[in-house]
Design a protein around this motif. Structure first.
Motif, PDB file in Angstrom:
ATOM      1  N   GLY A   1      13.394   0.724  -0.408  1.00  0.00           N
ATOM      2  CA  GLY A   1      12.658   1.841   0.170  1.00  0.00           C
ATOM      3  C   GLY A   1      13.545   2.802   0.942  1.00  0.00           C
ATOM      4  O   GLY A   1      13.351   4.017   0.884  1.00  0.00           O
ATOM      5  N   ILE A   2      14.521   2.263   1.667  1.00  0.00           N
ATOM      6  CA  ILE A   2      15.399   3.103   2.493  1.00  0.00           C
ATOM      7  C   ILE A   2      16.562   3.664   1.690  1.00  0.00           C
ATOM      8  O   ILE A   2      16.991   4.805   1.895  1.00  0.00           O
ATOM      9  CB  ILE A   2      15.925   2.281   3.690  1.00  0.00           C
ATOM     10  CG1 ILE A   2      14.755   1.881   4.600  1.00  0.00           C
ATOM     11  CG2 ILE A   2      16.953   3.066   4.491  1.00  0.00           C
ATOM     12  CD1 ILE A   2      15.118   0.870   5.669  1.00  0.00           C
TER      13      ILE A   2
ATOM     14  N   SER B   1       8.507   4.028  -5.254  1.00  0.00           N
ATOM     15  CA  SER B   1       8.041   3.747  -6.614  1.00  0.00           C
ATOM     16  C   SER B   1       6.872   4.656  -6.976  1.00  0.00           C
ATOM     17  O   SER B   1       6.841   5.268  -8.051  1.00  0.00           O
ATOM     18  CB  SER B   1       7.618   2.276  -6.737  1.00  0.00           C
ATOM     19  OG  SER B   1       8.660   1.410  -6.376  1.00  0.00           O
ATOM     20  N   GLU B   2       5.884   4.737  -6.072  1.00  0.00           N
ATOM     21  CA  GLU B   2       4.720   5.587  -6.329  1.00  0.00           C
ATOM     22  C   GLU B   2       5.096   7.060  -6.365  1.00  0.00           C
ATOM     23  O   GLU B   2       4.588   7.818  -7.205  1.00  0.00           O
ATOM     24  CB  GLU B   2       3.652   5.334  -5.267  1.00  0.00           C
ATOM     25  CG  GLU B   2       2.989   3.971  -5.381  1.00  0.00           C
ATOM     26  CD  GLU B   2       2.042   3.667  -4.239  1.00  0.00           C
ATOM     27  OE1 GLU B   2       1.262   2.696  -4.359  1.00  0.00           O
ATOM     28  OE2 GLU B   2       2.096   4.381  -3.219  1.00  0.00           O
ATOM     29  N   VAL B   3       5.974   7.483  -5.471  1.00  0.00           N
ATOM     30  CA  VAL B   3       6.388   8.888  -5.438  1.00  0.00           C
ATOM     31  C   VAL B   3       7.018   9.296  -6.765  1.00  0.00           C
ATOM     32  O   VAL B   3       6.655  10.329  -7.360  1.00  0.00           O
ATOM     33  CB  VAL B   3       7.364   9.141  -4.268  1.00  0.00           C
ATOM     34  CG1 VAL B   3       8.048  10.495  -4.424  1.00  0.00           C
ATOM     35  CG2 VAL B   3       6.628   9.079  -2.940  1.00  0.00           C
ATOM     36  N   LEU B   4       7.964   8.504  -7.253  1.00  0.00           N
ATOM     37  CA  LEU B   4       8.641   8.839  -8.507  1.00  0.00           C
ATOM     38  C   LEU B   4       7.671   8.835  -9.684  1.00  0.00           C
ATOM     39  O   LEU B   4       7.670   9.754 -10.511  1.00  0.00           O
ATOM     40  CB  LEU B   4       9.781   7.853  -8.757  1.00  0.00           C
ATOM     41  CG  LEU B   4      11.003   7.971  -7.845  1.00  0.00           C
ATOM     42  CD1 LEU B   4      11.939   6.782  -8.054  1.00  0.00           C
ATOM     43  CD2 LEU B   4      11.749   9.267  -8.125  1.00  0.00           C
TER      44      LEU B   4
ATOM     45  N   LEU C   1       0.808  -1.217   0.000  1.00  0.00           N
ATOM     46  CA  LEU C   1       0.000   0.000   0.000  1.00  0.00           C
ATOM     47  C   LEU C   1       0.847   1.275   0.000  1.00  0.00           C
ATOM     48  O   LEU C   1       0.303   2.389  -0.021  1.00  0.00           O
ATOM     49  CB  LEU C   1      -0.996   0.003   1.173  1.00  0.00           C
ATOM     50  CG  LEU C   1      -0.467  -0.013   2.603  1.00  0.00           C
ATOM     51  CD1 LEU C   1      -0.128   1.380   3.098  1.00  0.00           C
ATOM     52  CD2 LEU C   1      -1.533  -0.626   3.529  1.00  0.00           C
ATOM     53  N   GLY C   2       2.168   1.113   0.009  1.00  0.00           N
ATOM     54  CA  GLY C   2       3.054   2.258  -0.151  1.00  0.00           C
ATOM     55  C   GLY C   2       3.482   2.922   1.131  1.00  0.00           C
ATOM     56  O   GLY C   2       3.591   4.156   1.188  1.00  0.00           O
ATOM     57  N   LEU C   3       3.765   2.151   2.173  1.00  0.00           N
ATOM     58  CA  LEU C   3       4.241   2.722   3.429  1.00  0.00           C
ATOM     59  C   LEU C   3       5.623   3.337   3.235  1.00  0.00           C
ATOM     60  O   LEU C   3       6.501   2.717   2.630  1.00  0.00           O
ATOM     61  CB  LEU C   3       4.306   1.641   4.510  1.00  0.00           C
ATOM     62  CG  LEU C   3       4.733   2.119   5.901  1.00  0.00           C
ATOM     63  CD1 LEU C   3       3.600   2.870   6.570  1.00  0.00           C
ATOM     64  CD2 LEU C   3       5.174   0.932   6.766  1.00  0.00           C
ATOM     65  N   PRO C   4       5.872   4.571   3.722  1.00  0.00           N
ATOM     66  CA  PRO C   4       7.211   5.163   3.611  1.00  0.00           C
ATOM     67  C   PRO C   4       8.282   4.264   4.209  1.00  0.00           C
ATOM     68  O   PRO C   4       8.075   3.637   5.253  1.00  0.00           O
ATOM     69  CB  PRO C   4       7.075   6.475   4.405  1.00  0.00           C
ATOM     70  CG  PRO C   4       5.623   6.825   4.287  1.00  0.00           C
ATOM     71  CD  PRO C   4       4.891   5.505   4.309  1.00  0.00           C
TER      72      PRO C   4
END
Length: 506
Positions: free
Chosen positions: A483-484, A412-415, A402-405
């Motif tokens: 992610g990190i 991926s979603e941010v870019l 679901l796109g947790l920071p």
């Protein structure tokens, strides 16, 4: 030796399939051991390729070229050349590594296959060879052969080891993917023959074709031709990636296939279409992608929102995850349509992230099904008490999806959306609804599965076994690592993306 690494990576599963063919049916452990060794060695060689890869170069590395077929006077006095051409660049290397990781872990997760074990691992090895081949082939004809190599093994893996509707679903898979392959072949042949107008030789080599299309005058290779061929290719990709309205084969496949096979489908097989979009669409036909950018973005948004809405009403975890994957791949389309650096990078990030998350989620749901006998959300509940480890990893995977920071889905979603908002602000805004809906259906499913009272039938179920920790830890660690520290993937793909953006005047 270095130049032949990619050849060895592809050949090892084929050799394993041949060896398994001679293994006695009674010796199930031997067939499994051969498959594990082959996938482990191919993964190890893929890591060697990564270690020796020059991340500052945009071109192909580890190239292998052997002339395979040469036919004179095929068309307008031009010769046809087909080669055993392999190579890797910043675009294909992440897909190669993804294939190595998922295939090894999927074989490891196949421990519960007890029926016709020898045949199972033989078909898996043929499928693995086809998957590897698709991401390292530089010759379009060779790519098509590897693509076809994935069809028959998948048909039998679903049709023999699937659920109650396995026969019908296996046939449906074969029909849909077979039609997509036919469109791919039409596009490949047209590209090669048109490039020959500029080069004088009908070469199936992707690099040669891309070079010919980039340098040819608009009168020689017209915009209308590029647009027509791209539409054919796009249709194939929409079917390959199970986009609406060609999506029904994917939820059925995941519902019927064994968990390990679903890992292969969701983790790797479903990424071939996206790879084609980047390699052929953006790499060879960027003008056509730009021409149809609004259409591509619209299709992406429709799939983001539609698949998320359908996922909300699913009662089976496997179908929910299938629609979630379709929604994720809609984000890829939206990023590609932007045709800028952020959008393209986000599209690649999302493709790899979706592969890792799908592999982990289907592994976990398979482990739960093994213990409870069901994947129906309504039949589960309170699993965090008897299965705290599996429930914890399932929660982590759902949060990543679901796109947790701090996890791969977020970056991926941010870019992708940064790139999309720059090109299509209204469509991108609508697409963000998919992120909200993903939180709704995933957290709802998690709450129903892991929290609340534990039914008497589920109280005695066991938690994760020692052999199950490796897939859970490896995939979760990679999701967190991307992610990190996104540069571990970004540094690989950036040179190739920059060369694409430069080529389209981005």
């Amino acid at each position: 030796m270095t130049g032949n690494l990619l050849t060895f990576i592809v050949l090892l599963p084929l050799i394993a399939a041949l060896i398994i063919g001679f293994v006695p049916r009674s010796n199930q452990g031997q067939a499994r051991a051969v498959a594990l060794i082959a996938t482990a060695l191919s993964l190890l060689l893929s890591i060697f390729v990564y270690a020796g890869f020059d991340q500052d170069l945009a071109g192909m590395q580890y190239t292998t070229h052997y002339e395979w077929i040469n036919i004179a006077h095929v068309y307008q006095d031009k010769a046809l050349t087909i080669g055993f051409d392999l190579g890797i660049d910043g675009l294909s290397l992440p897909f190669l590594l993804l294939t190595g990781i998922i295939t090894f872990l999927a074989v490891l997760a196949s421990k519960n296959i007890q029926h016709r074990v020898k045949e199972y691992y033989l078909w898996v090895m043929l499928l693995v060879a086809g998957l590897y081949g698709c991401f390292v082939a530089l010759d379009l004809f060779l790519f098509f052969l590897f693509l076809e190599l994935t069809l028959i093994p998948m048909y039998f893996l679903i049709g023999i080891w699937g659920g109650d509707r396995k026969g019908a679903v296996a046939t449906k898979f074969l029909v849909y993917r077979g039609i997509a392959s036919a469109f791919v072949l039409v596009a490949f042949v047209a590209l090669a023959f048109k490039a020959a107008d500029a080069t004088g030789v009908i070469s199936m080599n992707m690099v040669n074709i891309a070079d010919a299309f980039a340098k040819a005058s608009p009168d020689l290779i017209t915009a209308a031709f590029k647009q027509g061929i791209f539409l054919v290719l796009l249709l194939a990709i929409l079917i390959e990636e199970a986009f609406f309205p060609f999506h029904t084969w994917l939820p059925d496949t995941h519902e019927q296939a064994p968990a390990a096979v679903s890992m292969l489908v969701g983790g790797v097989l479903m990424k071939i279409g996206a790879y084609l979009l980047f390699r052929i669409g953006v790499g060879i036909l960027p003008d056509a992608v730009q021409y149809f950018a609004t259409l591509i973005a619209l299709i992406g948004v429709i799939n983001i929102v539609y698949a998320a809405l359908i996922a909300m009403v699913q009662k089976d975890w496997r179908r929910l995850l299938a629609f979630s994957a379709i929604s994720h791949m809609g984000v890829v389309l939206l990023g590609v349509a932007a045709m800028n650096e952020a959008g393209l990078q986000g599209g690649i990030f999302m493709t790899i992230s979706s592969g890792l998350l799908s592999g982990l989620l289907f592994f976990l749901i398979g482990a739960i099904q093994e213990r409870t006998g069901t994947t129906m959300i309504g039949a589960l509940g309170g699993l965090s008490k008897p299965m705290p480890i599996l429930s914890g990893f399932l929660l982590a995977a759902a949060l990543g999806s679901l796109g947790l920071p701090g996890m791969s889905g977020f970056i991926s979603e941010v870019l992708a959306f940064i790139g999309a908002f720059d090109a299509f602000p209204v469509l991108a805004a609508v697409g963000t609804l998919g992120i909200i809906l993903a939180a709704v259906y995933l957290l709802w499913a998690m709450q129903r599965t892991t929290y609340g009272p534990t039914t008497a039938a589920l109280e005695g179920v066991s938690d994760a076994k020692a052999i199950e920790y490796l897939p859970m830890i490896v995939l979760t660690a990679l999701i967190l690592l991307i992610g990190i520290y996104p540069s571990i993937l970004g540094d690989l793909v950036n040179p190739t993306i920059l060369s694409y953006v430069t080529g389209i005047g981005g």
